[in-house]
Write a protein that holds these residues in place. Structure first.
Motif, PDB file in Angstrom:
ATOM      1  N   ILE A  27       0.832  -1.198   0.000  1.00 31.47           N
ATOM      2  CA  ILE A  27       0.000   0.000   0.000  1.00 31.47           C
ATOM      3  C   ILE A  27       0.873   1.256   0.000  1.00 31.47           C
ATOM      4  O   ILE A  27       1.825   1.378   0.770  1.00 31.47           O
ATOM      5  CB  ILE A  27      -0.945  -0.014   1.229  1.00 31.47           C
ATOM      6  CG1 ILE A  27      -1.874  -1.237   1.182  1.00 31.47           C
ATOM      7  CG2 ILE A  27      -1.746   1.288   1.322  1.00 31.47           C
ATOM      8  CD1 ILE A  27      -2.762  -1.345  -0.039  1.00 31.47           C
ATOM      9  N   ASP A  28       0.508   2.153  -0.907  1.00 31.31           N
ATOM     10  CA  ASP A  28       1.197   3.437  -1.007  1.00 31.31           C
ATOM     11  C   ASP A  28       0.091   4.492  -0.993  1.00 31.31           C
ATOM     12  O   ASP A  28      -0.670   4.593  -1.955  1.00 31.31           O
ATOM     13  CB  ASP A  28       1.993   3.459  -2.326  1.00 31.31           C
ATOM     14  CG  ASP A  28       2.786   4.736  -2.486  1.00 31.31           C
ATOM     15  OD1 ASP A  28       3.089   5.385  -1.469  1.00 31.31           O
ATOM     16  OD2 ASP A  28       3.102   5.085  -3.651  1.00 31.31           O
ATOM     17  N   VAL A  34       0.324  -3.008  -6.512  1.00 35.03           N
ATOM     18  CA  VAL A  34       0.112  -4.212  -7.334  1.00 35.03           C
ATOM     19  C   VAL A  34      -0.948  -3.870  -8.378  1.00 35.03           C
ATOM     20  O   VAL A  34      -2.124  -3.727  -8.040  1.00 35.03           O
ATOM     21  CB  VAL A  34      -0.369  -5.401  -6.456  1.00 35.03           C
ATOM     22  CG1 VAL A  34      -0.468  -6.671  -7.278  1.00 35.03           C
ATOM     23  CG2 VAL A  34       0.541  -5.573  -5.243  1.00 35.03           C
ATOM     24  N   ASN A  35      -0.523  -3.699  -9.628  1.00 30.77           N
ATOM     25  CA  ASN A  35      -1.496  -3.182 -10.590  1.00 30.77           C
ATOM     26  C   ASN A  35      -2.426  -4.251 -11.167  1.00 30.77           C
ATOM     27  O   ASN A  35      -3.528  -3.938 -11.553  1.00 30.77           O
ATOM     28  CB  ASN A  35      -0.844  -2.336 -11.688  1.00 30.77           C
ATOM     29  CG  ASN A  35       0.396  -2.977 -12.220  1.00 30.77           C
ATOM     30  OD1 ASN A  35       0.535  -4.191 -12.123  1.00 30.77           O
ATOM     31  ND2 ASN A  35       1.308  -2.187 -12.765  1.00 30.77           N
ATOM     32  N   ASP A  36      -1.982  -5.512 -11.191  1.00 27.09           N
ATOM     33  CA  ASP A  36      -2.880  -6.553 -11.693  1.00 27.09           C
ATOM     34  C   ASP A  36      -3.130  -7.550 -10.561  1.00 27.09           C
ATOM     35  O   ASP A  36      -2.465  -8.578 -10.465  1.00 27.09           O
ATOM     36  CB  ASP A  36      -2.252  -7.231 -12.916  1.00 27.09           C
ATOM     37  CG  ASP A  36      -3.194  -8.231 -13.551  1.00 27.09           C
ATOM     38  OD1 ASP A  36      -4.320  -8.395 -13.040  1.00 27.09           O
ATOM     39  OD2 ASP A  36      -2.794  -8.857 -14.550  1.00 27.09           O
ATOM     40  N   ILE A  37      -4.095  -7.236  -9.725  1.00 28.01           N
ATOM     41  CA  ILE A  37      -4.316  -8.039  -8.510  1.00 28.01           C
ATOM     42  C   ILE A  37      -4.855  -9.435  -8.847  1.00 28.01           C
ATOM     43  O   ILE A  37      -4.699 -10.365  -8.064  1.00 28.01           O
ATOM     44  CB  ILE A  37      -5.218  -7.275  -7.493  1.00 28.01           C
ATOM     45  CG1 ILE A  37      -5.096  -7.854  -6.088  1.00 28.01           C
ATOM     46  CG2 ILE A  37      -6.672  -7.209  -7.956  1.00 28.01           C
ATOM     47  CD1 ILE A  37      -3.797  -7.682  -5.417  1.00 28.01           C
ATOM     48  N   GLU A  38      -5.459  -9.589 -10.061  1.00 26.25           N
ATOM     49  CA  GLU A  38      -5.943 -10.927 -10.454  1.00 26.25           C
ATOM     50  C   GLU A  38      -4.785 -11.853 -10.802  1.00 26.25           C
ATOM     51  O   GLU A  38      -4.852 -13.055 -10.579  1.00 26.25           O
ATOM     52  CB  GLU A  38      -6.895 -10.807 -11.654  1.00 26.25           C
ATOM     53  CG  GLU A  38      -8.267 -10.327 -11.261  1.00 26.25           C
ATOM     54  CD  GLU A  38      -9.147 -10.078 -12.470  1.00 26.25           C
ATOM     55  OE1 GLU A  38     -10.105 -10.834 -12.650  1.00 26.25           O
ATOM     56  OE2 GLU A  38      -8.865  -9.124 -13.229  1.00 26.25           O
ATOM     57  N   ASN A  39      -3.743 -11.271 -11.380  1.00 29.07           N
ATOM     58  CA  ASN A  39      -2.537 -12.044 -11.740  1.00 29.07           C
ATOM     59  C   ASN A  39      -1.316 -11.268 -11.278  1.00 29.07           C
ATOM     60  O   ASN A  39      -0.584 -10.698 -12.100  1.00 29.07           O
ATOM     61  CB  ASN A  39      -2.459 -12.234 -13.275  1.00 29.07           C
ATOM     62  CG  ASN A  39      -3.593 -13.077 -13.752  1.00 29.07           C
ATOM     63  OD1 ASN A  39      -3.695 -14.240 -13.414  1.00 29.07           O
ATOM     64  ND2 ASN A  39      -4.478 -12.453 -14.522  1.00 29.07           N
ATOM     65  N   PRO A  40      -1.079 -11.238  -9.974  1.00 28.80           N
ATOM     66  CA  PRO A  40       0.014 -10.389  -9.487  1.00 28.80           C
ATOM     67  C   PRO A  40       1.382 -10.854  -9.965  1.00 28.80           C
ATOM     68  O   PRO A  40       1.577 -12.050 -10.215  1.00 28.80           O
ATOM     69  CB  PRO A  40      -0.078 -10.528  -7.962  1.00 28.80           C
ATOM     70  CG  PRO A  40      -1.313 -11.255  -7.668  1.00 28.80           C
ATOM     71  CD  PRO A  40      -1.734 -11.982  -8.905  1.00 28.80           C
ATOM     72  N   ASP A  41       2.261  -9.920 -10.095  1.00 30.66           N
ATOM     73  CA  ASP A  41       3.641 -10.231 -10.437  1.00 30.66           C
ATOM     74  C   ASP A  41       4.320 -10.620  -9.101  1.00 30.66           C
ATOM     75  O   ASP A  41       4.779  -9.764  -8.350  1.00 30.66           O
ATOM     76  CB  ASP A  41       4.262  -8.979 -11.065  1.00 30.66           C
ATOM     77  CG  ASP A  41       5.758  -9.124 -11.279  1.00 30.66           C
ATOM     78  OD1 ASP A  41       6.319 -10.189 -10.937  1.00 30.66           O
ATOM     79  OD2 ASP A  41       6.372  -8.156 -11.776  1.00 30.66           O
ATOM     80  N   PHE A  42       4.346 -11.928  -8.834  1.00 31.08           N
ATOM     81  CA  PHE A  42       4.848 -12.399  -7.532  1.00 31.08           C
ATOM     82  C   PHE A  42       6.349 -12.161  -7.365  1.00 31.08           C
ATOM     83  O   PHE A  42       6.835 -12.108  -6.246  1.00 31.08           O
ATOM     84  CB  PHE A  42       4.513 -13.877  -7.323  1.00 31.08           C
ATOM     85  CG  PHE A  42       3.043 -14.132  -7.096  1.00 31.08           C
ATOM     86  CD1 PHE A  42       2.374 -13.541  -6.039  1.00 31.08           C
ATOM     87  CD2 PHE A  42       2.344 -14.971  -7.952  1.00 31.08           C
ATOM     88  CE1 PHE A  42       1.007 -13.771  -5.829  1.00 31.08           C
ATOM     89  CE2 PHE A  42       0.988 -15.210  -7.755  1.00 31.08           C
ATOM     90  CZ  PHE A  42       0.322 -14.602  -6.692  1.00 31.08           C
ATOM     91  N   ALA A  43       7.058 -12.027  -8.486  1.00 26.61           N
ATOM     92  CA  ALA A  43       8.503 -11.762  -8.372  1.00 26.61           C
ATOM     93  C   ALA A  43       8.698 -10.376  -7.747  1.00 26.61           C
ATOM     94  O   ALA A  43       9.557 -10.170  -6.893  1.00 26.61           O
ATOM     95  CB  ALA A  43       9.155 -11.847  -9.738  1.00 26.61           C
TER      96      ALA A  43
END
Ligand SMILES: O=C(O)CCC(=O)C(=O)O
Length: 157
Positions: A27-28, A34-43
């Motif tokens: 959170i900022d 996290v811009n794509d919460i359905e497919n987050p960039d886990f890296a």
């Protein structure tokens, strides 16, 4: 603010997270990085794996209660998806920003606290050499960590 999302036309997909997942959502301000919460960039955002997703679809006639502090991501699944929101105060009225169209502004006591903190840090920055500011900012972090631990203990009892 607490609110009810009333679906009038079309469908929407919602993903909600409880307030205690704040540590996993990057959170900022009042948004998640996290811009794509359905497919987050886990890296880039590994902690998201630890968040609990509450998902669902609302259709015309459905009403969804969204409690204050719950994070939510809403996506329209139809070209026209129309909803009505009803927000309400459940704390003292003075705690709420008077102009808060989306009902998601921070409570006044918090905005005041963070404003005072920013001012104090700025003063520190003006008075002390950078190595001291860095040191005392870290002391502040440890003070806040202990404060949070104390509050978590209170909430869990
Ligand atoms: O319906 C939307 O697109 C947003 C709803 C929302 O943010 C809310 O109900 O608090």
């Amino acid at each position: 603010m607490d609110n009810v999302l009333i679906q009038v036309h079309g469908t929407k997909r919602l993903i909600m997270f409880k307030p205690s997942d704040i540590d996993y959502l990057y959170i900022d301000g009042d948004k998640s990085l996290v811009n794509d919460i359905e497919n987050p960039d886990f890296a880039t955002y590994p902690l998201v794996r630890q968040a609990t997703y509450y998902t669902g679809i609302i259709k015309p006639g459905d009403c969804l209660y969204i409690p204050a502090l719950w994070f939510h991501n809403v996506k329209s699944l139809d070209t026209y998806a129309i909803s009505v929101n009803v927000f309400w105060y459940h704390l003292k009225a003075d705690f709420y920003e008077p102009k808060d169209l989306y009902g998601n502004k921070d409570l006044v006591p918090f905005s005041r606290t963070i404003g005072q903190l920013a001012k104090s840090l700025n003063e520190l920055d003006k008075q002390l050499p950078p190595v001291y500011v860095d040191f005392y900012a870290k002391r502040l972090r440890s003070y806040l960590d202990n404060y949070i631990k104390e509050y978590e203990r209170k909430l869990n009892n």
